[in-house]
Every structure is written in structure tokens, then in C-alpha cells.
Design a protein around this motif. Structure first.
Motif, short mmCIF file in Angstrom:
data_model
loop_
_atom_site.label_atom_id
_atom_site.label_comp_id
_atom_site.label_asym_id
_atom_site.label_seq_id
_atom_site.Cartn_x
_atom_site.Cartn_y
_atom_site.Cartn_z
N LEU A 148 1.05 -1.25 0.28
CA LEU A 148 0.25 0.16 0.16
C LEU A 148 1.16 1.12 -0.14
CD1 LEU A 148 -2.73 -1.03 2.54
CD2 LEU A 148 -3.06 -0.91 0.04
N VAL A 149 1.64 1.54 0.92
CA VAL A 149 2.54 2.46 0.97
C VAL A 149 3.47 2.38 -0.36
CG1 VAL A 149 5.15 2.95 1.33
CG2 VAL A 149 2.80 2.13 3.04
N ARG A 150 3.87 1.65 -1.16
CA ARG A 150 4.39 1.28 -2.84
C ARG A 150 4.34 1.52 -3.14
NH1 ARG A 150 6.67 -3.10 -1.97
NH2 ARG A 150 8.65 -2.29 -2.14
N ARG A 151 2.32 1.41 -3.22
CA ARG A 151 1.04 2.14 -4.42
C ARG A 151 0.75 2.89 -4.39
NH1 ARG A 151 2.56 -0.67 -9.24
NH2 ARG A 151 3.24 -2.49 -9.40
N HIS A 152 0.95 4.04 -3.72
CA HIS A 152 -0.60 4.70 -2.71
C HIS A 152 -0.61 5.78 -3.90
CE1 HIS A 152 3.21 6.94 -1.16
NE2 HIS A 152 1.93 8.31 -1.79
N LEU A 153 0.15 5.97 -4.44
CA LEU A 153 -0.06 6.69 -6.07
C LEU A 153 -0.36 6.53 -7.31
CD1 LEU A 153 2.73 9.71 -5.74
CD2 LEU A 153 0.27 9.89 -4.99
N THR A 154 -0.02 4.59 -7.46
CA THR A 154 -0.39 4.57 -8.27
C THR A 154 -2.45 4.21 -9.60
OG1 THR A 154 0.97 2.48 -7.89
CG2 THR A 154 -0.39 1.93 -9.54
N LEU A 155 -2.81 4.02 -8.10
CA LEU A 155 -4.81 4.48 -8.84
C LEU A 155 -4.79 5.24 -9.70
CD1 LEU A 155 -6.48 2.44 -6.57
CD2 LEU A 155 -5.80 1.57 -8.07
N ILE A 156 -4.30 6.36 -8.23
CA ILE A 156 -5.18 8.43 -8.95
C ILE A 156 -3.55 8.51 -10.24
CG2 ILE A 156 -3.16 9.49 -7.60
CD1 ILE A 156 -6.67 9.89 -8.18
N GLU A 157 -2.40 8.13 -10.74
CA GLU A 157 -2.17 8.47 -11.54
C GLU A 157 -2.58 7.28 -12.70
OE1 GLU A 157 2.03 7.35 -10.73
OE2 GLU A 157 1.88 9.37 -9.31
N LEU A 158 -3.09 6.12 -12.31
CA LEU A 158 -2.97 5.46 -13.87
C LEU A 158 -4.50 6.17 -14.08
CD1 LEU A 158 -3.26 1.73 -12.56
CD2 LEU A 158 -1.75 3.11 -14.58
N ALA A 159 -5.59 6.88 -13.02
CA ALA A 159 -6.93 7.25 -13.23
C ALA A 159 -6.96 8.23 -13.82
CB ALA A 159 -8.11 7.17 -12.26
N THR A 160 -5.69 9.14 -14.22
CA THR A 160 -6.05 11.00 -14.43
C THR A 160 -5.03 10.98 -15.80
OG1 THR A 160 -4.17 11.21 -12.93
CG2 THR A 160 -6.46 11.39 -12.26
N ARG A 161 -3.81 9.97 -16.07
CA ARG A 161 -3.21 9.94 -16.72
C ARG A 161 -3.20 8.84 -18.07
NH1 ARG A 161 2.18 10.43 -13.47
NH2 ARG A 161 2.12 12.68 -12.40
N ARG A 162 -3.88 7.81 -18.11
CA ARG A 162 -4.86 6.95 -18.37
C ARG A 162 -6.03 7.00 -18.23
NH1 ARG A 162 -0.57 2.39 -17.62
NH2 ARG A 162 -1.67 1.45 -19.44
N ASP A 163 -6.61 6.56 -19.87
CA ASP A 163 -8.14 5.93 -19.40
C ASP A 163 -8.70 4.93 -19.14
OD1 ASP A 163 -10.69 5.35 -20.24
OD2 ASP A 163 -10.18 4.57 -23.01
N PRO A 164 -9.17 5.51 -18.17
CA PRO A 164 -9.34 4.58 -16.49
C PRO A 164 -9.89 3.60 -16.94
CG PRO A 164 -10.69 6.67 -16.34
CD PRO A 164 -9.74 7.07 -17.49
N GLU A 165 -10.76 3.62 -18.64
CA GLU A 165 -11.28 1.86 -18.76
C GLU A 165 -11.07 1.32 -19.97
OE1 GLU A 165 -15.30 4.49 -19.82
OE2 GLU A 165 -16.63 4.08 -18.23
N ASP A 166 -9.64 1.90 -20.55
CA ASP A 166 -9.35 0.76 -21.02
C ASP A 166 -8.18 -0.35 -20.05
OD1 ASP A 166 -7.04 -0.08 -22.29
OD2 ASP A 166 -6.35 1.65 -23.78
#
Length: 806
Positions: free
Chosen positions: A503-521
Motif C-alpha cells: 500500500l505504501v509503495r503503490r499509494h499513488l498508483t491508482l490516482i496516476e492511472l486514473a488521471t493520466r490514462r484512460d481508466p476504462e482501457d
């Protein structure tokens, strides 16, 4: 006008006309800019100023003695802690014996040269009565005049005025205290929190130099102790930075603006501006913490003075485990020995945060100095208490500060020292690194019912930015590296360590994926699935941590747009995981052959009696019960635990060959031993149809209200959640209940199930961070899984039971 101009011209050549440059030059010498030279520097500046003003006085008076007239200093000059370019606050005191015209001319000969000296000047001409009136009318003047110090002239005049003003201040302190508090709060609201600002006002902000003046004023009024020790060292730190700011800017500023910070850091011998700013924030926190404690102490003293008509015993409200609420603070009971309980600081912290009451300063000091260190690895009790503390809600912020100021946080988490007060030069963040981590835990507590393990969510929130240290590259990776030894030291099992580290290592992963890439891809969803290691529970934890982190950072980090993008990504990821393995997996039931019934229990059962045993494990008691199963047994046993003041931490309920074989892990806040005989008698009477042992629960409305108010800060907002869990082939209906823990909740759940004609074949009860996670394997009267209609009614009944208990 002609006379005044002539007088000014005659006095202009005097020495003080160069006073500004001389003070600045003196403060900037190598001798006075070395580390640790602050007090000597300020002493030298004060001595230079005193000498110059006495020379000016001698010239203005032509060396004559003027009985009943004196020049006095207030403010920083009076205290001897003025900076190189601090203003001069001067008062010409008199007893009314000198003619007004002569007194006015003397004032002109003093003030005009000082105006030309380049320093700011605040001046006045006052008699004793005028000083007293000014102090009465103006709170700032009243506080400033308490520091009155003789510079030149008749010493007796200054002594008399100072004594009279101090007497007035003490006599009227009770009336003026609310005004003092209101004034400080208004100033703090205007200038902000020094410790949390990237461009702080060293004087006016919360924790700044002016707050130390209030601390001294409270001491003069005998309402608080005189500042000493660490707070004086913190004050010196702020003064050193202010002095350097004067030298760097060439102005008498107190706002530490960004363009000046590198030069100030160099002049104060700090390696960089971040380190300098962190030191300023740490010092400000110490001053603010002492001011808060002093104002509480002053309020307590005034209430005691107002209410005491005879000797009063302190009013102590029990909070459990020897802790009490007293006059707005959490204190230790009279018979508590801190040296015997390593868990006591955590217990006190939980009580403080849940009640929204600070730890009394003496209590915090006792806990820090007398309680032994926790063993390594920490026992389960300590982890449970840490989870409760981190889930306490908004009260956590002030309690954590109390713990940090007392040195307890450093004992539990030495890695905290590297992020304490560390600034974040990012427009999104509104707090220092350490405060942001605590605020993230507060936000995470609001999302506790969205996850199965809110305790792990709280720990991850606390540690998620532990990698924001000097020299770190990727702070998420650095944080994961630093978090692992912390979690191992705290005794978390390996699988839980891996979850929190991830969780500590990945705590930025979801928001970066959601805002920088197509979240439904599909590719984006695949990346999210990999980030949570194909684990639906880890996805729920990471989603909650993502939101908590953003909300704690500030409004710019969490918007409806970001929230919608994250929701779309999480929905797609959850669906992918559900297709692969099912969205929720129930806790497996124990096989009947694995359930061991003690021989002594079989003997009691043969005699027609229920068997109850107890085994101590640290501060937790495992109460084991074996008796014939019957409708309502779960509710009755849970009710007995509540009646006897036992908090259920976890429980395992099983039915084997018509026998209920239960293990209840309980804690007694009163620290009383479990009364086995009372539990046996109560269980036997309930089995015979006598409801008297649970009569107290029917009269518990006042107690429930009290419990709810004391735990309101820790209860996660939002609706109770009752989930229908895929049973995985078992011949029962599995329901999972997530709700805020409350007095008698399990009893209420059991009664709701009994009222619907539902049998509890087995149950797994757990409490994490103030939230219950209870899994029930249920059957109908025929021993079959519940019908759809009965499932709906049961779910509704359980929700009603939880909502009525919280």
C-alpha cells in the motif's frame, strides 16, 4: 512648529542617528553569527542600544537629574531579545512634577533623533495613572507594559509603575483571560499556523514569538508556570531565524518569505532551507503546545477559584484502565503505577483521541518518563490499541501532537524523526509531511467501513509518506523500504506486513492511472490489477488510501473529476477481479473434527451445567464456553459479556453435534478479572428462561448514550454495511456485518437474528480499529440456507440493530 524644528536640528547629530547600522553590523559579525551565539548576539545588541539611549538621555537632559522622570523600555528591548532591526518601544514616565511644556520638550529631544536613526519607534509619554488606563483599555498594551524596564532616569518611577501594573494584571486576570484567549485565536486565524506555513510570520502566527509573550503574561498572573526548558530553547531557535532574516533583508521583517530562506538557512548554519524550515516548525509546535497547555491551566485555575467555597475533591470521570477525564484533560488515576504497564501510553492516547480531550501535561510526562518500552515485536494488544488510536478520527491530531511533544512517538517510531515538521514545497499540500500523514489517518478513519481491515488502512495512512526524507528519489519506494522494519518491529504477521508495504509503495498508483490514462482501457485495468496483486481486499484498501491521501493534501488534490475517474478505474478493476475469483471470500468454517472440547467441559455438561473457562493472554482474556445449543444463545452470551463490562475483541462461535463451542476474546476496561461464576450462573438462568441477568441491558439507554458520545470521534460515518457473501459451497447463508463498535452491539445483532427465526451455526467476530467485522453462517429453523425473502428481512433487521446501537 519652528521650535520643534529647531529642537530636532539640534539633536540630530547625536550618536543614535547611526544606531540602525551599528546594530546591524554588530549582529552580522562572525562572532555573532556562529551557531549557538544567538543569546550573546541579542545581549550585545541590547547593550549597544541601552548605551546609545542612555547617551541620548544624558544629552537631552544636559546631565541634569529630573526627579520623578524616567525613560523605560517595553517589548523586545525590555526583554533583551530584540533583533538587529527590531523596533524600539519606549515610554517616558513621569510623576507629574515636571511642567508639561518642559516634559514635551524633553520628549522631542528624545524622539526626533530616534526617528532619524532608521529604526522603527513606538513612543509615549505617560504617568502612572495613564499607564494603568492604557493597560485597562488595550490588552496589547497591558501585556507589553508587564516587561517595563528602566533605561535612564528615576528608577523608583519605573519600579512603582511596574509593580502597579503587575498587581492590576493579577487582580483582573480572571476577567481578562477570555479576552486574551479570543485575541490569540483571532491572531492565529489571521496569520495561520507557523508550523504549517511555507512563508510563516515568525512573530504573529500560531506558535510564534508573540505567543511566548502570552506565556510570560500568564505566569505573571500566577495562572501558569513560567516558561522553561524545551520551550525556551524553541523560542531561541525562532529568535535566531528572525535575527538572520533582519540581516539578510536589511529590514525589520518577521515574515520568512521563500526568496529569503536559502540565505537565512546559510546564516543560521543549516545545510539547506528545508532543514531550517523544519527546525522553525518544530520550535513553533513546542511554543504552541505550551501555550495551549498554559491556557487550559489558566482556565482550570480560574474555574477552581470561582467555584471553590470549600476544599473540593477532583471530579474524575472513569475512562477505563485507570484513566479519567478531569477538567477537560485525560489524567491518570491515583492508584495507577505507570512503571508496571508498557501499554498505558497507548491506552491513554486512545482515550484522549476518542474523547477529544488532550493529555494533561503531567500525565504525558509521567507516561513518557515512567512507562517501560514496549517489547519487540509488539504484542497483539499493542497493535490493537494502535489501530484504535489511528481510527479515532479528528481527535487524533491533537493527541498525536501531545505524544510527539512528550517524546513517545520517537520511542514507538524513530523513523518519524526524519519527517517531523518537514516542509512540502508543493502547492497541493497544505501540511508538513508528518502532519499530512496524521491527517491522512484521520481521513482514512472516515472510510473504515469500506474495507475489511481498517486497522491496516490506518497504519498504511500513517506510514505512506515515510519516504519523504532528504535525498530520497521515489518517495513511495523509499517509504516502502522504511515501512517494512517498522511493521516487523510492531509485530504484524508477514502477510500483513506485505499488504501494508504494498500500500505504501503503490499509494499513488491508482490516482496516476486514473488521471493520466484512460481508466476504462483494458490495459489500464490490467495495470491496476497488477498493482493490487489480484487481491480484491487490497484493492479496497488502496482505493481508500488513495482518497484519504488526496483529501488530507487539500482541495486541489481531490475534486469531483478526480473522484469520478478513480471510481471508473476501481469499478473496472473490481469487475475483472470478480470474474477471476469472486469479489468477496468468506472466512472458512472450522471442520467439526477440528473443534476440541475440553474433558472438564464434558464433565460439567454430563452434570447438566454449562461450562465456562478463562485463559489470560496479555491483557486479553479468552473466555471459552461449551453448552447445549439453543435459539438466542449467541445473543445471551454477548449480552452477559456486555453486562459484566467486557469488551469483545474477537470471537469464534461454532456448533458441533448440538453443542455450542465458543471462544470470546475480551478486555476489561476496569481491569477486573473475569467473574467465571457469575457468567456460569447467568448462562444457566438464561437457559432456564430467566431474563434477569440481562435486565441491565434493557435499562442501558443512558449508558449507551454516554458510550456513543465518548466514541463519536472514532465511529466512521456512513451507513452500516451488511453484505451477502458467496458461501463457496457451504450449506448456509453467509452475511458480513460492518459497523461501528458500540456497547451491547453483539447482543442486539443476536436478538435481531433470533427474532427473525434465524440460527447462528457459526460466527467469526472481530473488531478492528473501532469497527466490527462480523461474519455469520446462518440457517433457518430447518437447518437450511435462508430463502431470498428471509435474507432480505435478516439484512434489514441487522442494519436496524446496528443503527440503533451507534
Amino acid at each position: 512648529m519652528a521650535t520643534a524644528t529647531a529642537s530636532r536640528a539640534a539633536a540630530t547629530p547625536a550618536t543614535p542617528s547611526t544606531l540602525r547600522d551599528r546594530r546591524l553590523s554588530l549582529a552580522g559579525t562572525r562572532e555573532h553569527t556562529a551557531r549557538g551565539a544567538g543569546q550573546a548576539r541579542r545581549g550585545a545588541v541590547t547593550a549597544l542600544t541601552d548605551t546609545s539611549l542612555r547617551e541620548l538621555w544624558a544629552e537631552a537632559t544636559s546631565g541634569r537629574l529630573l526627579p520623578g522622570v524616567a525613560l523605560a523600555a517595553t517589548g523586545s528591548l525590555a526583554r533583551g531579545d530584540g533583533g538587529p532591526l527590531s523596533d524600539l518601544d519606549l515610554v517616558l514616565l513621569h510623576e507629574g512634577r515636571v511642567p508639561e511644556g518642559e516634559l514635551s520638550a524633553l520628549a522631542d529631544r528624545l524622539w526626533y533623533p530616534l526617528w532619524d536613526s532608521g529604526l522603527g519607534l513606538d513612543h509615549s509619554v505617560r504617568s502612572l495613572s495613564q499607564c494603568r488606563k492604557a493597560a485597562t483599555d488595550d490588552l496589547t498594551a497591558a501585556v507589553g507594559l508587564l516587561d517595563l524596564r528602566l533605561l535612564a532616569g528615576d528608577e523608583e518611577v519605573v519600579t512603582a509603575v511596574r509593580a502597579a501594573l503587575a498587581h492590576d494584571w493579577r487582580a483582573n486576570a480572571r476577567k481578562r483571560l477570555p479576552e486574551l484567549v479570543e485575541s490569540a485565536q483571532a491572531r492565529h486565524a489571521r496569520f495561520g499556523d507557523l508550523a504549517q506555513s511555507l512563508a510563516p510570520d515568525l512573530k504573529e502566527a500560531r506558535g510564534g514569538l508573540r505567543d511566548m509573550t502570552i506565556l510570560r503574561a500568564l505566569a505573571v498572573a500566577w495562572l501558569a508556570e513560567r516558561p522553561r526548558g524545551e520551550v525556551l530553547a524553541a523560542y531561541d531557535r525562532l529568535l535566531d531565524v528572525r535575527d538572520a532574516l533582519h540581516v539578510v533583508t536589511g529590514r525589520g521583517r518577521t515574515r520568512l518569505n521563500l526568496p529569503d530562506q536559502d540565505a537565512v538557512a546559510a546564516l543560521t548554519s543549516e545545510p539547506d532551507s528545508d532543514t531550517m524550515l523544519a527546525g522553525v516548525a518544530t520550535a513553533a509546535r513546542a511554543v504552541a503546545h505550551d501555550l495551549d497547555a498554559a491556557l487550559r491551566s489558566a482556565g482550570q485555575a480560574q474555574r477552581a477559584r470561582t467555584l471553590r467555597v470549600r476544599t473540593r475533591r477532583p471530579v474524575l470521570t472513569p475512562l477505563g484502565h485507570g484513566l479519567h477525564a478531569h477538567d477537560g484533560e485525560v489524567v491518570l488515576g491515583p492508584r495507577v503505577d505507570p512503571a508496571r504497564d508498557a501499554l498505558l501510553p497507548l491506552r491513554a492516547a486512545v482515550a484522549s483521541a476518542r474523547a477529544g480531550m488532550p493529555l494533561a501535561p503531567a500525565t504525558a510526562a509521567n507516561l513518557a518518563s515512567r512507562c517501560p518500552d514496549l517489547p519487540v515485536p509488539w504484542p497483539q494488544d499493542a497493535r490493537d490499541l494502535l489501530g484504535d488510536l489511528l481510527a479515532a478520527g479528528p481527535g487524533l491530531v491533537d493527541t498525536w501532537e501531545d505524544l510527539d511533544q512528550a517524546g513517545l512517538v520517537s520511542r514507538w517510531l524513530p523513523e518519524w524523526d526524519d519527517v517531523r515538521s518537514r516542509p512540502q514545497r508543493n502547492g497541493i499540500h497544505r501540511h508538513t509531511v508528518d502532519r499530512h500523514c496524521v491527517e491522512t489517518a484521520v481521513e482514512a478513519s472516515r472510510l473504515a467501513r469500506e474495507v475489511a481491515r481498517p486497522d491496516l488502512l490506518g497504519v498504511a495512512a500513517l506510514l505512506h509518506d515515510l519516504g519523504k526524507v532528504a535525498g530520497a528519489g521515489d518517495h513511495s519506494e523509499e517509504g516502502a523500504t522504511r515501512a517494512r522494519p517498522v511493521l516487523e518491529r510492531w509485530g504484524y504477521p508477514p502477510e500483513e506486513v506485505e499488504t501494508v508495504v504494498a500500500l505504501v509503495r503503490r499509494h499513488l498508483t491508482l490516482i496516476e492511472l486514473a488521471t493520466r490514462r484512460d481508466p476504462e482501457d483494458p490495459a489500464t485495468v490490467t495495470a491496476a490489477v497488477e498493482a493490487v496483486a489480484d487481491d480484491p481486499e487490497r484493492l479496497a484498501l488502496l482505493r481508500a488510501l488513495t482518497e484519504a491521501d488526496a483529501r488530507a493534501a487539500g482541495e486541489q488534490a481531490w475534486s469531483s473529476w478526480r473522484e469520478s475517474l478513480l471510481a471508473r478505474l476501481v469499478a473496472g478493476t473490481r469487475a475483472r477481479l470478480a470474474d477471476a475469483q469472486g469479489s468477496v471470500r468468506p472466512i472458512p468454517e472450522a471442520e467439526p473434527t477440528q473443534v476440541v472440547i475440553p474433558a472438564v467441559a464434558r464433565g460439567e455438561l454430563a452434570a447438566g451445567h454449562p461450562w465456562v473457562g478463562v485463559e489470560r493472554d496479555g491483557s486479553v482474556d479468552r473466555v471459552s464456553v461449551v453448552c447445549p445449543d439453543r435459539p438466542g444463545l449467541f445473543a445471551d452470551m454477548a449480552g452477559l459479556m456486555a453486562v459484566h463490562g467486557l469488551e469483545v475483541r474477537s470471537a469464534s462461535i461454532r456448533t458441533v453435534d448440538g453443542l455450542a463451542v465458543d471462544d470470546w476474546h475480551v478486555v476489561s476496561p476496569a481491569e477486573d478479572p473475569v467473574d467465571l461464576d457469575a457468567l456460569r450462573r447467568g448462562l444457566a438462568r438464561l437457559g432456564a428462561g430467566d431474563r434477569a441477568p440481562l435486565a441491565a441491558l434493557d435499562r442501558r439507554a443512558p449508558r449507551r448514550a454516554l458510550t456513543a458520545s465518548s466514541r463519536s470521534a472514532s465511529a466512521a460515518p456512513g451507513q452500516t454495511r451488511v453484505l451477502v457473501v458467496p458461501a463457496g459451497g457451504t450449506d448456509a447463508t453467509v452475511l458480513e456485518v460492518r459497523a461501528g463498535d458500540a456497547f451491547g452491539l453483539l447482543h442486539d445483532l443476536g436478538r435481531a437474528l433470533t427474532a427473525e427465526g434465524v440460527s447462528v451455526r457459526s460466527a467469526h467476530v472481530a473488531t478492528y480499529a473501532g469497527q466490527t467485522l462480523d461474519t455469520f453462517y446462518l440457517t433457518d429453523a430447518a437447518g437450511e440456507p435462508l430463502s431470498p425473502g428471509l435474507v432480505g428481512r435478516t439484512v434489514s433487521a441487522l442494519i436496524d440493530a446496528c443503527d440503533g446501537a451507534s
